[in-house]
Enzyme design. Structure first.
Site, mmCIF file in Angstrom:
data_model
loop_
_atom_site.group_PDB
_atom_site.id
_atom_site.type_symbol
_atom_site.label_atom_id
_atom_site.label_comp_id
_atom_site.label_asym_id
_atom_site.label_seq_id
_atom_site.Cartn_x
_atom_site.Cartn_y
_atom_site.Cartn_z
ATOM 1 C CG HIS A 205 -53.376 -9.606 -2.611
ATOM 2 N ND1 HIS A 205 -52.388 -9.373 -3.823
ATOM 3 C CD2 HIS A 205 -52.541 -10.404 -1.754
ATOM 4 C CE1 HIS A 205 -51.552 -10.089 -3.839
ATOM 5 N NE2 HIS A 205 -51.638 -10.626 -2.550
ATOM 6 C CB CYS A 223 -50.926 -13.593 -0.790
ATOM 7 S SG CYS A 223 -50.209 -12.423 0.509
#
Length: 248
Positions: A205, A223
Protein backbone atom coordinates in the site's frame (compact mmCIF):
# COMPACT_ATOMS: atom_id res chain seq x y z
CA UNK A 1 -42.40 -74.98 5.58
CA UNK A 2 -39.93 -73.67 8.19
CA UNK A 3 -36.99 -74.43 5.89
CA UNK A 4 -38.66 -72.51 3.07
CA UNK A 5 -39.18 -69.48 5.30
CA UNK A 6 -35.57 -69.69 6.48
CA UNK A 7 -34.25 -69.89 2.90
CA UNK A 8 -36.42 -66.93 1.91
CA UNK A 9 -35.06 -64.87 4.81
CA UNK A 10 -31.42 -65.69 3.99
CA UNK A 11 -31.94 -64.96 0.29
CA UNK A 12 -33.52 -61.60 1.12
CA UNK A 13 -30.64 -60.70 3.45
CA UNK A 14 -28.01 -61.59 0.84
CA UNK A 15 -29.81 -59.54 -1.80
CA UNK A 16 -30.03 -56.55 0.52
CA UNK A 17 -26.35 -56.82 1.44
CA UNK A 18 -25.39 -56.99 -2.24
CA UNK A 19 -27.47 -53.92 -3.01
CA UNK A 20 -26.49 -51.73 -0.07
CA UNK A 21 -23.28 -53.16 1.40
CA UNK A 22 -22.60 -53.76 5.06
CA UNK A 23 -20.48 -52.08 7.74
CA UNK A 24 -18.40 -49.10 6.55
CA UNK A 25 -19.24 -49.69 2.89
CA UNK A 26 -22.92 -49.62 3.65
CA UNK A 27 -22.55 -46.40 5.61
CA UNK A 28 -20.73 -44.78 2.67
CA UNK A 29 -23.47 -45.71 0.23
CA UNK A 30 -26.23 -44.39 2.44
CA UNK A 31 -24.36 -41.21 3.52
CA UNK A 32 -26.21 -37.94 2.82
CA UNK A 33 -25.45 -36.14 -0.43
CA UNK A 34 -23.09 -33.18 -0.43
CA UNK A 35 -24.60 -29.70 -0.06
CA UNK A 36 -25.10 -27.81 -3.30
CA UNK A 37 -22.33 -25.54 -4.57
CA UNK A 38 -23.46 -21.99 -3.83
CA UNK A 39 -20.66 -19.94 -5.41
CA UNK A 40 -17.31 -20.29 -7.15
CA UNK A 41 -14.57 -17.69 -7.45
CA UNK A 42 -13.05 -16.47 -9.70
CA UNK A 43 -16.33 -15.79 -11.43
CA UNK A 44 -17.19 -16.86 -14.94
CA UNK A 45 -15.32 -14.80 -17.54
CA UNK A 46 -13.10 -13.04 -14.97
CA UNK A 47 -9.43 -12.43 -15.86
CA UNK A 48 -7.06 -13.08 -12.94
CA UNK A 49 -3.41 -13.58 -12.12
CA UNK A 50 -1.50 -16.83 -12.39
CA UNK A 51 -1.53 -17.47 -8.62
CA UNK A 52 -5.28 -17.04 -8.21
CA UNK A 53 -6.86 -19.59 -5.87
CA UNK A 54 -10.23 -21.17 -6.68
CA UNK A 55 -12.77 -21.02 -3.85
CA UNK A 56 -15.90 -23.16 -3.71
CA UNK A 57 -18.62 -22.20 -1.25
CA UNK A 58 -21.21 -24.82 -0.35
CA UNK A 59 -24.76 -24.02 0.68
CA UNK A 60 -24.30 -25.57 4.13
CA UNK A 61 -21.63 -27.24 6.26
CA UNK A 62 -19.76 -30.11 4.61
CA UNK A 63 -19.31 -33.21 6.78
CA UNK A 64 -17.51 -35.38 4.22
CA UNK A 65 -14.64 -33.16 3.14
CA UNK A 66 -12.78 -35.84 1.20
CA UNK A 67 -15.89 -36.53 -0.86
CA UNK A 68 -16.35 -32.81 -1.55
CA UNK A 69 -12.75 -32.49 -2.72
CA UNK A 70 -13.25 -35.36 -5.16
CA UNK A 71 -16.00 -33.38 -6.91
CA UNK A 72 -13.62 -30.52 -7.79
CA UNK A 73 -11.52 -30.49 -10.95
CA UNK A 74 -9.53 -27.53 -12.24
CA UNK A 75 -8.11 -27.86 -15.72
CA UNK A 76 -6.46 -26.06 -18.60
CA UNK A 77 -7.05 -28.75 -21.19
CA UNK A 78 -5.77 -31.41 -18.78
CA UNK A 79 -6.33 -31.45 -15.01
CA UNK A 80 -3.96 -29.19 -13.07
CA UNK A 81 -2.04 -30.38 -10.02
CA UNK A 82 -3.10 -28.57 -6.87
CA UNK A 83 -3.95 -28.85 -3.20
CA UNK A 84 -6.97 -28.09 -1.00
CA UNK A 85 -7.43 -25.95 2.11
CA UNK A 86 -10.68 -25.63 4.06
CA UNK A 87 -11.25 -22.01 5.08
CA UNK A 88 -14.24 -23.02 7.21
CA UNK A 89 -16.87 -25.78 7.16
CA UNK A 90 -18.45 -24.37 3.97
CA UNK A 91 -15.55 -22.91 1.99
CA UNK A 92 -13.01 -25.04 0.14
CA UNK A 93 -10.00 -23.41 -1.52
CA UNK A 94 -7.95 -25.02 -4.30
CA UNK A 95 -4.49 -23.70 -5.18
CA UNK A 96 -2.25 -24.83 -8.02
CA UNK A 97 1.02 -26.47 -6.98
CA UNK A 98 2.70 -24.26 -9.60
CA UNK A 99 1.48 -21.08 -11.26
CA UNK A 100 -1.49 -21.37 -13.60
CA UNK A 101 -0.60 -21.20 -17.31
CA UNK A 102 -0.48 -17.62 -18.61
CA UNK A 103 -3.10 -16.18 -20.96
CA UNK A 104 -5.17 -19.35 -20.79
CA UNK A 105 -8.79 -20.38 -20.23
CA UNK A 106 -9.21 -22.30 -16.96
CA UNK A 107 -12.21 -24.58 -16.41
CA UNK A 108 -13.56 -25.35 -12.93
CA UNK A 109 -15.92 -28.27 -12.32
CA UNK A 110 -17.40 -28.38 -8.83
CA UNK A 111 -20.42 -30.46 -7.92
CA UNK A 112 -22.85 -29.91 -10.77
CA UNK A 113 -21.45 -26.51 -11.73
CA UNK A 114 -18.94 -25.61 -14.43
CA UNK A 115 -17.40 -22.23 -15.17
CA UNK A 116 -14.46 -20.77 -17.06
CA UNK A 117 -12.17 -17.87 -16.22
CA UNK A 118 -8.96 -16.60 -17.84
CA UNK A 119 -5.44 -15.84 -16.68
CA UNK A 120 -3.54 -12.70 -17.61
CA UNK A 121 -0.08 -12.45 -19.13
CA UNK A 122 1.67 -13.41 -15.91
CA UNK A 123 2.26 -10.21 -13.93
CA UNK A 124 4.50 -10.94 -10.92
CA UNK A 125 6.10 -8.94 -8.11
CA UNK A 126 9.16 -9.46 -5.91
CA UNK A 127 9.71 -7.82 -2.51
CA UNK A 128 13.38 -7.97 -1.53
CA UNK A 129 13.51 -7.20 2.17
CA UNK A 130 17.30 -6.99 2.22
CA UNK A 131 17.57 -4.58 -0.72
CA UNK A 132 14.37 -2.72 0.32
CA UNK A 133 12.95 -2.91 -3.20
CA UNK A 134 9.67 -3.91 -4.82
CA UNK A 135 9.99 -5.08 -8.44
CA UNK A 136 7.05 -5.74 -10.76
CA UNK A 137 7.27 -7.62 -14.06
CA UNK A 138 4.63 -7.02 -16.73
CA UNK A 139 5.15 -8.82 -20.04
CA UNK A 140 8.79 -9.31 -19.13
CA UNK A 141 9.42 -5.61 -18.41
CA UNK A 142 10.55 -4.79 -14.87
CA UNK A 143 9.86 -1.72 -12.76
CA UNK A 144 11.78 -1.51 -9.49
CA UNK A 145 10.60 0.79 -6.70
CA UNK A 146 12.03 1.63 -3.26
CA UNK A 147 10.05 -0.03 -0.49
CA UNK A 148 9.97 -0.60 3.24
CA UNK A 149 8.84 -3.89 4.75
CA UNK A 150 8.28 -5.20 8.29
CA UNK A 151 10.65 -4.04 11.01
CA UNK A 152 12.36 -6.40 13.48
CA UNK A 153 9.71 -8.18 15.51
CA UNK A 154 7.04 -7.35 12.92
CA UNK A 155 8.69 -8.92 9.88
CA UNK A 156 6.81 -9.36 6.63
CA UNK A 157 6.14 -13.09 6.14
CA UNK A 158 8.32 -14.88 3.60
CA UNK A 159 6.67 -16.72 0.71
CA UNK A 160 4.60 -16.27 -2.42
CA UNK A 161 1.17 -14.75 -1.90
CA UNK A 162 -1.64 -14.08 -4.40
CA UNK A 163 -3.26 -10.66 -4.39
CA UNK A 164 -6.58 -11.37 -2.66
CA UNK A 165 -8.24 -7.98 -3.11
CA UNK A 166 -7.63 -4.45 -4.39
CA UNK A 167 -8.84 -1.62 -2.17
CA UNK A 168 -8.71 2.05 -3.16
CA UNK A 169 -8.71 2.91 0.52
CA UNK A 170 -8.57 0.81 3.65
CA UNK A 171 -8.48 1.49 7.40
CA UNK A 172 -5.44 0.10 9.20
CA UNK A 173 -6.15 -0.53 12.88
CA UNK A 174 -3.32 -1.76 15.12
CA UNK A 175 -5.85 -3.53 17.35
CA UNK A 176 -6.32 -6.17 14.63
CA UNK A 177 -2.73 -7.31 15.22
CA UNK A 178 -2.88 -7.04 19.00
CA UNK A 179 -1.56 -3.51 19.54
CA UNK A 180 -3.88 -1.21 21.55
CA UNK A 181 -4.40 2.30 20.21
CA UNK A 182 -3.04 3.62 23.52
CA UNK A 183 0.28 1.85 22.89
CA UNK A 184 3.14 3.99 21.47
CA UNK A 185 3.05 1.55 18.52
CA UNK A 186 -0.73 1.90 18.11
CA UNK A 187 -2.27 3.38 14.96
CA UNK A 188 -5.61 4.00 13.24
CA UNK A 189 -4.95 5.37 9.79
CA UNK A 190 -6.38 5.28 6.27
CA UNK A 191 -4.20 3.66 3.63
CA UNK A 192 -4.61 4.10 -0.10
CA UNK A 193 -3.99 2.00 -3.22
CA UNK A 194 -3.85 -1.23 -1.23
CA UNK A 195 -3.60 -4.89 -2.24
CA UNK A 196 -4.31 -7.54 0.37
CA UNK A 197 -1.82 -10.43 0.45
CA UNK A 198 -3.00 -12.31 3.56
CA UNK A 199 -6.22 -12.49 5.56
CA UNK A 200 -4.04 -11.67 8.57
CA UNK A 201 -3.64 -8.12 7.32
CA UNK A 202 -0.49 -7.94 5.18
CA UNK A 203 -0.90 -5.45 2.32
CA UNK A 204 1.07 -3.64 -0.34
CA UNK A 205 0.00 0.00 0.00
CA UNK A 206 0.83 3.67 -0.25
CA UNK A 207 2.72 4.94 2.80
CA UNK A 208 3.66 8.62 2.52
CA UNK A 209 4.73 8.56 6.18
CA UNK A 210 7.62 6.15 5.48
CA UNK A 211 8.96 7.56 2.19
CA UNK A 212 12.27 8.55 3.83
CA UNK A 213 12.82 4.92 4.89
CA UNK A 214 11.72 3.31 1.64
CA UNK A 215 14.77 1.89 -0.13
CA UNK A 216 16.82 2.17 3.08
CA UNK A 217 15.18 0.45 6.06
CA UNK A 218 12.28 -1.78 7.08
CA UNK A 219 9.99 0.17 9.40
CA UNK A 220 6.44 -1.13 8.80
CA UNK A 221 4.34 -3.44 10.96
CA UNK A 222 4.50 -6.15 8.27
CA UNK A 223 3.07 -4.48 5.18
CA UNK A 224 4.99 -3.50 2.05
CA UNK A 225 5.16 0.31 1.98
CA UNK A 226 5.47 2.19 -1.30
CA UNK A 227 5.58 5.87 -2.22
CA UNK A 228 2.15 7.24 -3.24
CA UNK A 229 2.90 7.44 -6.99
CA UNK A 230 4.41 3.94 -7.06
CA UNK A 231 1.51 2.49 -5.06
CA UNK A 232 -1.01 4.07 -7.42
CA UNK A 233 0.83 2.67 -10.46
CA UNK A 234 0.83 -0.84 -8.97
CA UNK A 235 -2.85 -0.54 -8.04
CA UNK A 236 -3.67 0.41 -11.64
CA UNK A 237 -1.69 -2.52 -13.11
CA UNK A 238 -2.22 -5.41 -10.68
CA UNK A 239 -4.93 -8.07 -10.93
CA UNK A 240 -6.52 -10.32 -8.34
CA UNK A 241 -4.39 -13.46 -8.20
CA UNK A 242 -1.11 -11.87 -9.28
CA UNK A 243 1.70 -13.40 -7.18
CA UNK A 244 3.90 -11.38 -4.82
CA UNK A 245 7.04 -13.13 -3.57
CA UNK A 246 8.69 -11.83 -0.40
CA UNK A 247 12.21 -12.85 0.63
CA UNK A 248 15.47 -11.72 2.20
Amino acid sequence: MRKAIRYLFVASFVAAAAAFGTGAAGAAVTAPSLPAVQAITPSSGQKVGIAAPVTIQFASAVTDRAKAERTVDVRAGNSLAGHFTWLDDRQLMWQADKFLPVSSPITVLAGRQTLKFETNGGTTADADMSAHTFTVWINGVARTMPASMGKPGRETPVGTFPVLSRERSVTFDSRTIGIPLSDPEGYLITGEFAERLTWGGVYVHSAPWSVDSQGNANVSHGCINLAPADAEWYYDNVSIGDPVTTHW
